[in-house]
Design an enzyme around this catalytic site. Structure first.
Site, short mmCIF file in Angstrom:
data_model
loop_
_atom_site.label_atom_id
_atom_site.label_comp_id
_atom_site.label_asym_id
_atom_site.label_seq_id
_atom_site.Cartn_x
_atom_site.Cartn_y
_atom_site.Cartn_z
N TYR A 39 0.87 -1.18 0.00
CA TYR A 39 0.00 0.00 0.00
C TYR A 39 0.90 1.23 0.00
CZ TYR A 39 0.20 0.35 5.26
OH TYR A 39 0.58 0.46 6.57
N THR A 40 0.32 2.36 -0.49
CA THR A 40 1.13 3.57 -0.64
C THR A 40 1.42 4.22 0.72
OG1 THR A 40 -0.91 4.76 -1.09
CG2 THR A 40 0.43 4.10 -3.00
N GLU A 103 1.75 -0.99 -6.20
CA GLU A 103 1.33 -0.17 -5.07
C GLU A 103 -0.18 0.04 -5.15
OE1 GLU A 103 2.82 1.30 -2.48
OE2 GLU A 103 4.99 1.29 -2.94
N HIS A 145 4.54 -6.80 0.95
CA HIS A 145 5.82 -6.20 1.35
C HIS A 145 6.22 -6.69 2.75
CE1 HIS A 145 8.36 -2.22 1.25
NE2 HIS A 145 9.10 -3.30 1.15
N ASP A 155 2.73 -3.47 5.20
CA ASP A 155 1.82 -3.40 4.06
C ASP A 155 1.84 -4.68 3.21
OD1 ASP A 155 4.50 -2.40 3.30
OD2 ASP A 155 3.64 -1.87 1.37
ZN LIG Z 1 5.58 -1.35 0.64
#
Ligand SMILES: [Zn+2]
Length: 257
Positions: A39-40, A103, A145, A155
């Site tokens: 995620y951003t 992302e 991630h 994330d």
């Molecule tokens: Zn990440």
């Protein structure tokens, strides 16, 4: 027949070209066999895209998917994007060299973490399927991630619906009728012994970067938390309760050695 093809094409999502300067050459001969989802973690999608395209930030991803389902291509798949940082999966530390990074726009745990909307998930499903048709990415190569950097990253987090992707044939997932054995031990920080070693060996077999110490150390706690975020999101606390322990061994058996 003609109508069907036309309809299928019509349904293909448009991909917007939003080029980032942050990429370099891939290593020749190294396969692309990992798909990393992020995620951003910023207040808006626009701010995230601006940062991922800022040469000074030295970060990027191949794709960004907005909450309304719009897909941006920032880096061509044959170039190495800079998204994973210090990371490890299947004992490989060159994660950027081997992976495609996506992302997902979401404020993340810092700015108001919220569910990933249907339009965004549908776009991801389609994009991931296309990517996996182009590259030899196995089910166990589809990761978050936090799976590849469990000490540093959370994330895409426990609200990300990995089960939905798995139902679409994307990623590793337990059998529908999986039930943990009543003999699966509960393991937690500070414990030591063969059951902890076996848990570490199973996490290593799935792909997590972990040492077989036989001690439930801080790295083991971080890796168990990452595993739970992905496979048992209702309990992401780093305690390997019998259900978590059973799931870890179940999934380790489904991954080739
Ligand atoms: Zn990440």
């Amino acid at each position: 027949m003609v109508h069907r093809i036309a309809f299928a094409r019509f349904r293909m999502k448009m991909i917007l070209d939003t080029p980032s300067p942050n990429h370099d050459a891939r290593t020749p001969g190294v396969p692309i066999d990992i798909l990393v989802l992020h995620y951003t973690g910023m207040q808006s999608g626009a701010a995230a895209i601006e940062r991922l395209c800022d040469a000074a930030a030295e970060v990027s991803a191949h794709y960004v998917i907005e909450e309304d389902g719009r897909i941006h291509r920032l880096v061509a798949e044959d170039r190495r994007a800079w998204h994973a940082g210090v990371a490890c999966w299947r004992r490989e530390t060159a994660v950027n060299a081997r992976s495609i990074g996506i992302e997902l726009v979401n404020p993340g745990h810092e700015w108001g973490y919220r569910p990933f909307p249907e339009a965004q998930m549908a776009a991801l499903e389609q994009l991931a399927r296309d990517i996996m048709a182009r590259h030899p990415i196995p089910a166990y190569g589809v990761v978050g991630h936090s799976d590849v950097a469990p000490l540093r990253k959370q994330d895409p987090g426990e609200l990300f619906d990995w089960g939905r992707l798995a139902r679409a044939g994307i990623g590793l997932w337990p059998d529908a009728d999986f039930v943990a054995s009543e003999h699966a031990p509960a393991l937690m920080a500070g414990m030591r012994g063969p059951a902890v070693f076996d848990l570490q060996a199973a996490l290593d077999a799935i792909g997590y970067g972990i040492e077989g110490t036989g001690l439930f150390d801080p790295l083991t706690e971080a890796v168990v938390t990452a595993f739970q975020r992905h496979f048992r999101p209702e309990r992401a606390d780093g305690v390997s309760d019998p259900q978590t322990t059973g799931l870890i061994h179940h999934l380790a058996e489904r991954v080739p050695a």
